[in-house]
Design an enzyme around this catalytic site. Structure first.
Site, PDB file in Angstrom:
ATOM      1  N   THR A 150       0.862  -1.185   0.000  1.00  0.00           N
ATOM      2  CA  THR A 150       0.000   0.000   0.000  1.00  0.00           C
ATOM      3  C   THR A 150       0.902   1.240   0.000  1.00  0.00           C
ATOM      4  OG1 THR A 150      -0.238  -0.248   2.415  1.00  0.00           O
ATOM      5  CG2 THR A 150      -2.030  -1.082   1.035  1.00  0.00           C
ATOM      6  N   LYS A 182       4.087  -7.090   3.977  1.00  0.00           N
ATOM      7  CA  LYS A 182       3.856  -5.688   3.668  1.00  0.00           C
ATOM      8  C   LYS A 182       3.588  -4.954   4.964  1.00  0.00           C
ATOM      9  CE  LYS A 182       0.473  -3.507   3.383  1.00  0.00           C
ATOM     10  NZ  LYS A 182      -0.263  -2.544   4.305  1.00  0.00           N
ATOM     11  N   THR A 189      -0.404  -3.012  11.107  1.00  0.00           N
ATOM     12  CA  THR A 189      -0.930  -3.060   9.749  1.00  0.00           C
ATOM     13  C   THR A 189       0.091  -3.717   8.914  1.00  0.00           C
ATOM     14  OG1 THR A 189      -2.166  -1.093   9.844  1.00  0.00           O
ATOM     15  CG2 THR A 189      -1.819  -1.877   7.758  1.00  0.00           C
ATOM     16  N   GLU A 203       6.679   4.696   7.376  1.00  0.00           N
ATOM     17  CA  GLU A 203       6.361   5.900   6.612  1.00  0.00           C
ATOM     18  C   GLU A 203       7.221   7.075   7.064  1.00  0.00           C
ATOM     19  OE1 GLU A 203       1.704   4.705   5.758  1.00  0.00           O
ATOM     20  OE2 GLU A 203       2.220   5.913   7.504  1.00  0.00           O
ATOM     21  N   ASN A 215       0.347  10.742   6.338  1.00  0.00           N
ATOM     22  CA  ASN A 215      -0.896  10.326   6.979  1.00  0.00           C
ATOM     23  C   ASN A 215      -1.948  11.427   7.018  1.00  0.00           C
ATOM     24  OD1 ASN A 215      -0.691   7.431   8.143  1.00  0.00           O
ATOM     25  ND2 ASN A 215       1.337   8.336   8.436  1.00  0.00           N
ATOM     26  N   THR A 259      -7.075  11.792   1.159  1.00  0.00           N
ATOM     27  CA  THR A 259      -7.438  12.977   0.387  1.00  0.00           C
ATOM     28  C   THR A 259      -6.474  13.193  -0.758  1.00  0.00           C
ATOM     29  OG1 THR A 259      -6.178  14.364   1.923  1.00  0.00           O
ATOM     30  CG2 THR A 259      -8.537  14.114   2.339  1.00  0.00           C
TER      31      THR A 259
END
Length: 427
Positions: A174, A200, A211, A291, A422, A427
Site C-alpha cells: 500500500t 507488507k 498493519t 512511513e 498520513n 485525500t
C-alpha cells in the site's frame, strides 16, 4: 527485491547461533520452497494502476497456521480466515490478497464479499472453500470492488508460478516503498529445506500484530498443532516486536504454510530457528520502511527476569515518540530512552541501568557518563547514510540488572514526512 544481507542478529536466548547458522539466505521469496506457487497482477483495484491482487498456493497436503490482529475491530477477511482455518483443521492451501481496500467496518457486505471471493477462487482452484483464505489491506471503511476482483481471478490463477514470489510481494503493498521478501535454505536430516516469506507494512504498525500482512512458506511437513505453536513463538519475537507509530490495525494477519515430507522431531528446533530468521528479517524490513523513516531502530534489553519482560521494555522504547524524534534529529538524548523504559510496566532497579548508543556508553549504574555528543550524533547520521538493512541501524543497548531475560524490538525514527503522508492519506 530479495533481502540477502547478514540477518543473523538474533537474541541469544531466542535460538542458538549454531542452529541459526545452519541457514543461508538465497534469492527468492514466498514461492522459493518446493511446490509453492505465487502470482501478483494489476486487477484494477487501485486508482494508481499499481499491482493489487496476489495469490499464494501451497502444495497438496499443506498445513497452515495463523496469527491475527488483537484489535476488537477486525476486518471481515480476518474473521473468515479464522473460521476457515477452524473448519479445515489447519489444512488451508491458498490465500488471496487484495490491496487498496481494507474491507473493514463494511458490515455484512464485507463478510459476504470475503466469502464470495473465497468461493470463486476455490472453484477455479478446485479446492474446498474452507481451504481458501482471504486477506485485504488498504483504507478502512472501503469495500472491495467485487466485479473488478472477480474479473481478476482467471488471469491471476493463470499467472501462478514457482517464480511468482516477487510479483506477489509487489501486489500486496500500500504505502510501502519497497517489496519485502526473503528466502533461506538449510540441510536438515540429509535433505534440502527451504523457507520463503513476504510481507507488507509501512504505517499503522505496533506490537500485537500491526498493519502488516506476513506470509511464510516451508517445504517440509509439520504437524498442525506443532506448526501453530511454532508460529506463535516466532511471531512474538519478530512481527510482535516492532513498532512504527503505535497504532494497531484491523487487518493484521500472519499465515505460515508447511507442505512436504514430515520433518523428524529432532530437526524441529532448527526449522524454528530458520523461521525466526526469516520472520525477523521481514519485521525489520517493515520497520525500516516505516512511513517517512530514514533509519532502522533496534533496541536490545538485558538483565530483567524474563525474555517477555525484556521485549516489553524494548518495544516501549522503540515506540516512544520522543525517542523516535531524537533519533531523527540525531540527538543523543539518553534521558528519553531511560524514561521510556521506566514506563513499560516492568520492574527493574534504576540504579543498575547501563546504556549504550551504538559504541558509545552513555550511562553506568543509573548515572550519566561523559561522552562525545558530536561523535554520538555522527554515529546516528552515519546509519542514515548506510545501505538498506545492512548498516542503516541505530542500535540501543539497555542493561537494567543481572536477570537472565533479554529481548529485542525494532522501530524507526519519526519525521515530518510521516505526518504529511498520513494527513493526506485519504485525500
Amino acid at each position: 527485491m530479495a533481502l540477502v544481507e547478514d540477518v543473523f542478529s538474533l537474541s541469544p536466548k531466542a535460538v542458538s547461533s549454531a542452529l541459526a547458522s545452519l541457514w543461508r539466505p538465497i534469492q527468492g521469496g514466498v514461492s522459493a520452497p518446493l511446490g509453492f506457487q505465487a502470482a501478483g497482477i494489476t486487477a484494477g483495484l487501485k486508482d494508481s494502476g499499481k499491482p493489487d491482487l496476489a495469490l499464494l498456493l501451497a502444495p497438496e497436503g499443506a498445513v497452515c497456521a495463523g496469527m491475527f490482529t488483537t484489535s476488537l475491530v477486525r476486518a471481515a477477511c480476518v474473521d473468515l480466515c479464522v473460521d476457515h482455518l477452524q473448519a479445515c483443521g489447519g489444512k488451508a492451501r491458498a490465500v488471496l490478497i487484495n490491496s487498496g481496500q481494507a474491507n473493514a467496518c463494511t458490515g455484512e457486505r464485507g463478510w459476504l464479499d470475503s466469502l464470495r471471493a473465497s468461493q470463486a477462487l476455490a472453484g477455479r482452484l478446485e479446492l474446498p472453500v474452507e481451504q481458501v483464505l482471504i486477506c485485504s489491506t488498504g483504507v478502512i471503511g472501503v469495500p472491495i470492488p467485487m466485479d473488478t476482483l472477480l474479473a481478476g481471478l482467471d488471469p491471476l490463477v493463470e499467472a501462478l508460478s514457482d517464480e511468482g514470489g516477487a510479483e506477489a510481494a509487489g501486489a500486496i503493498l500500500t504505502t510501502d516503498l519497497v517489496e519485502k521478501q526473503f528466502a533461506l535454505e538449510a540441510e536438515l536430516g540429509g535433505r534440502s529445506v527451504r523457507i520463503g516469506g513476504m510481507a507488507k507494512g509501512s504505517g499503522m504498525i505496533h506490537p500485537d500484530m500491526a498493519t502488516m500482512l506476513g506470509y511464510l512458506s516451508c517445504d517440509v511437513g509439520v504437524e498442525v498443532d506443532a506448526w501453530q505453536a511454532m508460529l506463535k513463538r516466532v511471531v512474538d519475537c519478530s512481527f510482535n516486536a516492532m513498532t512504527v507509530d503505535g497504532d494497531t490495525s484491523t487487518n493484521d494477519s500472519c499465515l505460515a504454510f508447511a507442505a512436504g515430507e514430515l520433518l523428524e522431531q529432532e530437526h524441529l528446533q532448527a526449522l524454528e530457528a530458520g523461521l525466526l530468521v526469516a520472520a525477523q528479517q521481514l519485521a525489520k524490513a517493515i520497520a525500516r520502511d516505516g512511513e517517512g523513516a530514514t533509519c532502522l531502530l533496534e533496541v536490545q534489553v538485558e538483565g530483567v527476569v524474563g525474555d517477555v519482560e525484556a521485549r516489553r521494555i524494548a518495544r516501549t522504547v522503540c515506540g516512544s515518540s520522543l525517542v523516535k524524534t531524537a533519533v531523527h534529529g540525531r540527538d543523543p538524548n539518553w534521558g528519553r530512552i531511560v524514561a521510556a523504559a521506566g514506563c513499560a510496566g516492568v520492574p527493574f532497579d534504576p540504579a543498575a541501568v547501563a546504556l549504550w548508543l551504538g559504541p558509545h556508553q552513555l550511562m553506568e549504574f543509573g548515572e550519566p557518563l561523559p561522552f562525545d555528543r558530536l561523535a554520538a550524533s555522527r554515529y546516528m547520521q552515519e546509519r542514515v547514510d548506510g545501505s538498506y538493512l545492512c548498516d542503516d541501524t541505530v542500535q540501543i543497548r539497555l542493561v537494567v540488572g543481572d536477570g537472565s531475560g533479554d529481548g529485542m524490538a525494532w522501530g524507526c525514527d519519526l519525521s515530518d514526512q510521516y505526518v504529511r503522508i498520513n494527513a493526506d492519506y485519504t485525500t
